[in-house]
Design a protein around this motif. Structure first.
Motif, PDB file in Angstrom:
ATOM      1  N   ASP A 151       0.834  -1.205   0.000  1.00  0.00           N
ATOM      2  CA  ASP A 151       0.000   0.000   0.000  1.00  0.00           C
ATOM      3  C   ASP A 151       0.868   1.255   0.000  1.00  0.00           C
ATOM      4  O   ASP A 151       0.621   2.201  -0.757  1.00  0.00           O
ATOM      5  N   ARG A 152       1.869   1.272   0.858  1.00  0.00           N
ATOM      6  CA  ARG A 152       2.743   2.449   0.957  1.00  0.00           C
ATOM      7  C   ARG A 152       3.454   2.697  -0.370  1.00  0.00           C
ATOM      8  O   ARG A 152       3.551   3.839  -0.831  1.00  0.00           O
ATOM      9  N   GLU A 153       3.954   1.625  -0.974  1.00  0.00           N
ATOM     10  CA  GLU A 153       4.651   1.791  -2.253  1.00  0.00           C
ATOM     11  C   GLU A 153       3.682   2.254  -3.342  1.00  0.00           C
ATOM     12  O   GLU A 153       4.047   3.049  -4.207  1.00  0.00           O
ATOM     13  N   MET A 154       2.448   1.790  -3.288  1.00  0.00           N
ATOM     14  CA  MET A 154       1.439   2.212  -4.262  1.00  0.00           C
ATOM     15  C   MET A 154       1.174   3.714  -4.136  1.00  0.00           C
ATOM     16  O   MET A 154       1.062   4.420  -5.140  1.00  0.00           O
ATOM     17  N   ILE A 155       1.082   4.202  -2.904  1.00  0.00           N
ATOM     18  CA  ILE A 155       0.912   5.640  -2.679  1.00  0.00           C
ATOM     19  C   ILE A 155       2.075   6.403  -3.303  1.00  0.00           C
ATOM     20  O   ILE A 155       1.879   7.416  -3.983  1.00  0.00           O
ATOM     21  N   ILE A 156       3.275   5.908  -3.093  1.00  0.00           N
ATOM     22  CA  ILE A 156       4.464   6.578  -3.624  1.00  0.00           C
ATOM     23  C   ILE A 156       4.428   6.617  -5.147  1.00  0.00           C
ATOM     24  O   ILE A 156       4.682   7.661  -5.758  1.00  0.00           O
ATOM     25  N   VAL A 157       4.111   5.501  -5.767  1.00  0.00           N
ATOM     26  CA  VAL A 157       4.109   5.451  -7.232  1.00  0.00           C
ATOM     27  C   VAL A 157       3.061   6.401  -7.808  1.00  0.00           C
ATOM     28  O   VAL A 157       3.331   7.160  -8.742  1.00  0.00           O
ATOM     29  N   HIS A 198      10.386   3.088  -6.915  1.00  0.00           N
ATOM     30  CA  HIS A 198       9.331   2.546  -6.055  1.00  0.00           C
ATOM     31  C   HIS A 198       8.366   1.664  -6.826  1.00  0.00           C
ATOM     32  O   HIS A 198       7.713   0.804  -6.236  1.00  0.00           O
ATOM     33  N   GLY A 199       8.308   1.836  -8.136  1.00  0.00           N
ATOM     34  CA  GLY A 199       7.569   0.884  -8.966  1.00  0.00           C
ATOM     35  C   GLY A 199       8.182  -0.499  -8.852  1.00  0.00           C
ATOM     36  O   GLY A 199       7.479  -1.512  -8.749  1.00  0.00           O
ATOM     37  N   ALA A 200       9.502  -0.560  -8.850  1.00  0.00           N
ATOM     38  CA  ALA A 200      10.200  -1.844  -8.689  1.00  0.00           C
ATOM     39  C   ALA A 200       9.879  -2.462  -7.332  1.00  0.00           C
ATOM     40  O   ALA A 200       9.568  -3.661  -7.238  1.00  0.00           O
ATOM     41  N   ILE A 201       9.928  -1.645  -6.297  1.00  0.00           N
ATOM     42  CA  ILE A 201       9.637  -2.150  -4.948  1.00  0.00           C
ATOM     43  C   ILE A 201       8.174  -2.587  -4.854  1.00  0.00           C
ATOM     44  O   ILE A 201       7.856  -3.616  -4.249  1.00  0.00           O
ATOM     45  N   LEU A 202       7.268  -1.813  -5.467  1.00  0.00           N
ATOM     46  CA  LEU A 202       5.847  -2.194  -5.468  1.00  0.00           C
ATOM     47  C   LEU A 202       5.644  -3.536  -6.157  1.00  0.00           C
ATOM     48  O   LEU A 202       4.905  -4.392  -5.650  1.00  0.00           O
ATOM     49  N   ARG A 203       6.273  -3.742  -7.305  1.00  0.00           N
ATOM     50  CA  ARG A 203       6.120  -5.030  -7.999  1.00  0.00           C
ATOM     51  C   ARG A 203       6.537  -6.183  -7.089  1.00  0.00           C
ATOM     52  O   ARG A 203       5.873  -7.221  -7.031  1.00  0.00           O
ATOM     53  N   ILE A 204       7.610  -5.995  -6.364  1.00  0.00           N
ATOM     54  CA  ILE A 204       8.118  -7.040  -5.464  1.00  0.00           C
ATOM     55  C   ILE A 204       7.170  -7.229  -4.280  1.00  0.00           C
ATOM     56  O   ILE A 204       6.781  -8.351  -3.952  1.00  0.00           O
ATOM     57  N   ARG A 205       6.783  -6.142  -3.645  1.00  0.00           N
ATOM     58  CA  ARG A 205       5.944  -6.238  -2.443  1.00  0.00           C
ATOM     59  C   ARG A 205       4.538  -6.742  -2.761  1.00  0.00           C
ATOM     60  O   ARG A 205       3.929  -7.451  -1.966  1.00  0.00           O
ATOM     61  N   THR A 212       2.816  -6.329 -13.034  1.00  0.00           N
ATOM     62  CA  THR A 212       2.110  -5.299 -13.797  1.00  0.00           C
ATOM     63  C   THR A 212       1.560  -4.151 -12.965  1.00  0.00           C
ATOM     64  O   THR A 212       1.220  -3.102 -13.505  1.00  0.00           O
ATOM     65  N   ILE A 213       1.444  -4.321 -11.672  1.00  0.00           N
ATOM     66  CA  ILE A 213       0.741  -3.349 -10.841  1.00  0.00           C
ATOM     67  C   ILE A 213       1.353  -1.952 -10.891  1.00  0.00           C
ATOM     68  O   ILE A 213       0.622  -0.954 -10.965  1.00  0.00           O
ATOM     69  N   ALA A 214       2.658  -1.839 -10.862  1.00  0.00           N
ATOM     70  CA  ALA A 214       3.289  -0.511 -10.836  1.00  0.00           C
ATOM     71  C   ALA A 214       3.005   0.264 -12.119  1.00  0.00           C
ATOM     72  O   ALA A 214       2.711   1.464 -12.068  1.00  0.00           O
TER      73      ALA A 214
END
Length: 190
Positions: free
Chosen positions: A70-76, A91-98, A103-105
């Protein structure tokens, strides 16, 4: 072709940095395989870099009803809105991992309203963008909407804190012309 600089400002030699910063960077390098350019860029001013990282850690690592994804999604999403290439890519990279989703980022950076996310996440991102763009317009109705999606008042604070902190980060990245590390582009895609 000449490789562009990672910042408009000089990048300090890691061996010339104070030991605490050097140790932090080498620890990240050992874990990730590289030192993110944000570390190298902000180390131009060691005291400010320490303060930046202390607040980053407080906001991003605290107990919360928000997941790490969620936090990474806010950042992206807010970084995309702020035209911050560095934070969208990193942070897109971190979001994909988390989120465990390749595709989410890309989806949320382009248009979170059409992304494969939950109504709860859409409400969270609507609020984050409101805080980012017009915090003075936040009102009790915004809190009620978020509460209806299961967010506590502390979670709402966390949404605002992540948004606000990365507003600073976006502006620093943009003004320094910080370049994303090449490694970020492929992380979490397969």
């Amino acid at each position: 072709m000449t490789v562009p600089a990672i910042s408009r400002y000089p990048i300090p030699d890691i061996n010339d940095l104070p030991e605490d910063l050097k140790d932090r960077m080498l620890g990240v390098q050992e874990k990730a395989g590289f030192i993110p350019n944000v570390f190298l860029t902000l180390a131009h001013r060691p005291d400010e870099f320490r303060a930046f990282m202390a607040y980053h850690d407080a906001v991003m690592e605290s107990e919360s009803g928000l997941t790490q994804a969620d936090r990474e999604m806010i950042i992206v999403v807010t970084s995309s809105d702020n035209s911050c290439q560095y934070c969208v890519v990193a942070h897109g990279a971190i979001l994909r991992i988390r989120a465990k989703s390749p595709t989410i980022a890309d989806q949320v950076a382009a248009n979170y309203r059409k992304a494969d996310i939950t109504p709860r996440q859409k409400a969270m991102l609507d609020f984050a963008l409101k805080v980012s763009n017009s915090a003075e317009a936040t009102e009790d109705a915004d809190f009620e909407t978020l509460r209806e999606h299961g967010f506590s008042d502390e979670d709402i604070w966390d949404i605002a804190a992540v948004t606000s902190f990365f507003g600073l980060s976006n502006r620093m990245a943009n003004f320094t012309s910080m370049r994303p590390n090449t490694e970020f582009y492929l992380m979490g895609r397969s």
